[in-house]
Each structure stands twice: as structure tokens, then as C-alpha cells.
Write an enzyme that holds these catalytic residues in place. Structure first.
Site, mmCIF file in Angstrom:
data_model
loop_
_atom_site.group_PDB
_atom_site.id
_atom_site.type_symbol
_atom_site.label_atom_id
_atom_site.label_comp_id
_atom_site.label_asym_id
_atom_site.label_seq_id
_atom_site.Cartn_x
_atom_site.Cartn_y
_atom_site.Cartn_z
ATOM 1 N N GLU A 34 0.819 -1.214 0.000
ATOM 2 C CA GLU A 34 0.000 0.000 0.000
ATOM 3 C C GLU A 34 0.854 1.266 0.000
ATOM 4 O O GLU A 34 0.372 2.336 -0.359
ATOM 5 C CB GLU A 34 -0.911 0.032 1.230
ATOM 6 C CG GLU A 34 -1.973 -1.038 1.229
ATOM 7 C CD GLU A 34 -2.803 -1.018 2.491
ATOM 8 O OE1 GLU A 34 -4.045 -1.079 2.363
ATOM 9 O OE2 GLU A 34 -2.226 -0.936 3.598
ATOM 10 N N TYR A 66 -18.795 23.608 -6.177
ATOM 11 C CA TYR A 66 -18.400 22.220 -5.950
ATOM 12 C C TYR A 66 -17.461 21.693 -7.019
ATOM 13 O O TYR A 66 -16.726 20.749 -6.780
ATOM 14 C CB TYR A 66 -19.599 21.291 -5.733
ATOM 15 C CG TYR A 66 -20.702 21.360 -6.751
ATOM 16 C CD1 TYR A 66 -20.600 20.730 -7.969
ATOM 17 C CD2 TYR A 66 -21.878 22.050 -6.465
ATOM 18 C CE1 TYR A 66 -21.626 20.779 -8.890
ATOM 19 C CE2 TYR A 66 -22.909 22.108 -7.374
ATOM 20 C CZ TYR A 66 -22.776 21.459 -8.589
ATOM 21 O OH TYR A 66 -23.791 21.514 -9.504
ATOM 22 N N LYS A 111 -12.462 2.495 1.247
ATOM 23 C CA LYS A 111 -11.248 1.938 0.647
ATOM 24 C C LYS A 111 -11.601 0.554 0.095
ATOM 25 O O LYS A 111 -11.381 -0.463 0.747
ATOM 26 C CB LYS A 111 -10.170 1.876 1.733
ATOM 27 C CG LYS A 111 -8.780 1.676 1.260
ATOM 28 C CD LYS A 111 -7.825 1.834 2.441
ATOM 29 C CE LYS A 111 -6.518 1.175 2.153
ATOM 30 N NZ LYS A 111 -5.652 1.126 3.330
#
Length: 129
Positions: A34, A66, A111
Site C-alpha cells: 500500500e 463544488y 477503501k
């Protein structure tokens, strides 16, 4: 019928801008792979702000842009290398709160590739001024 009265002190504006399912690749995690391989994170934002002026004026300068915020968050996340998604979420929240019109923000980060068996870990934090 909605009230035009300002929010009482200490309360949040009832208006919320949502940005959902913002997919960004970054380095995040504690495992060796990772730390070297980017992975996807999904970011969901809920920005509490008083949107009455924008509702009346129909003018982008009276609200949180945004599109600009999305690009700022993408730039932040792509350039980051946090070990914990909690720290990444805190950095995203801090970025959102730079706009004085944002009274509070809820940040959720998922994740998707972190676990096996289709489980999706994530965190959700809430920060206010």
C-alpha cells in the site's frame, strides 16, 4: 414552509451540498504494497452551509463552487501518502472548511480494495468550525 430566519447560535444550517462517489487514486495504507501502489478511495462529502443567498441570486459566487472544491480535493488526495484513511479524511475536512461559508462537513472515505470477501472498510468524520 422553510424559514428565512438565521440559524440559532451553535446550530448547523439545514442546507447541505453533497459530493458523492468521488473516486481518487492515492497512496494510503500501512502495508508494504500500500506504500508503493496507488489504490482507489471513494470520497463522499456533505457540506453544511447557508444556501439561501444562492437560491435567491442564482449566482455561483453566492455558493460553494463544488467543481472547484472537487478539483482541490482530488489534488490533495492524489498528492497525499497517509497511512490511515482517518488522517486522509481529516485533511479533506480541513480543506473543505477553508471556505468560510462551510459551517461543517461530513467526510466519508471508503477503501474498496483493502479487504477480501467484498467487504469495504471506511471511515466517516464530522468537523465543524
Amino acid at each position: 414552509m422553510a424559514s428565512d430566519a438565521p440559524c440559532p447560535p451553535g446550530s448547523l444550517p439545514p442546507d447541505v451540498i453533497h459530493i458523492r462517489d468521488l473516486r481518487v487514486r492515492c497512496i494510503v495504507g500501512v502495508l508494504a504494497h500500500e506504500r508503493t501502489q496507488e489504490q482507489d478511495v471513494l470520497i463522499h462529502l456533505a457540506l453544511h452551509a447557508d444556501l439561501r443567498k444562492a437560491g435567491e441570486s442564482d449566482d455561483l459566487t453566492d455558493t460553494i463552487d463544488y467543481g472547484t472544491l472537487e478539483q482541490d480535493v482530488v489534488t490533495l488526495v492524489e498528492g497525499s501518502s497517509f497511512q490511515l484513511i482517518e488522517a486522509l479524511a481529516a485533511a479533506v475536512a480541513q480543506r473543505c472548511l477553508r471556505d468560510e461559508r462551510v459551517a461543517a462537513v461530513r467526510v466519508r472515505i471508503d477503501k474498496p480494495a483493502a479487504l477480501t470477501h467484498s467487504a469495504v472498510p471506511g471511515v466517516e468524520i464530522f468537523r465543524r468550525r
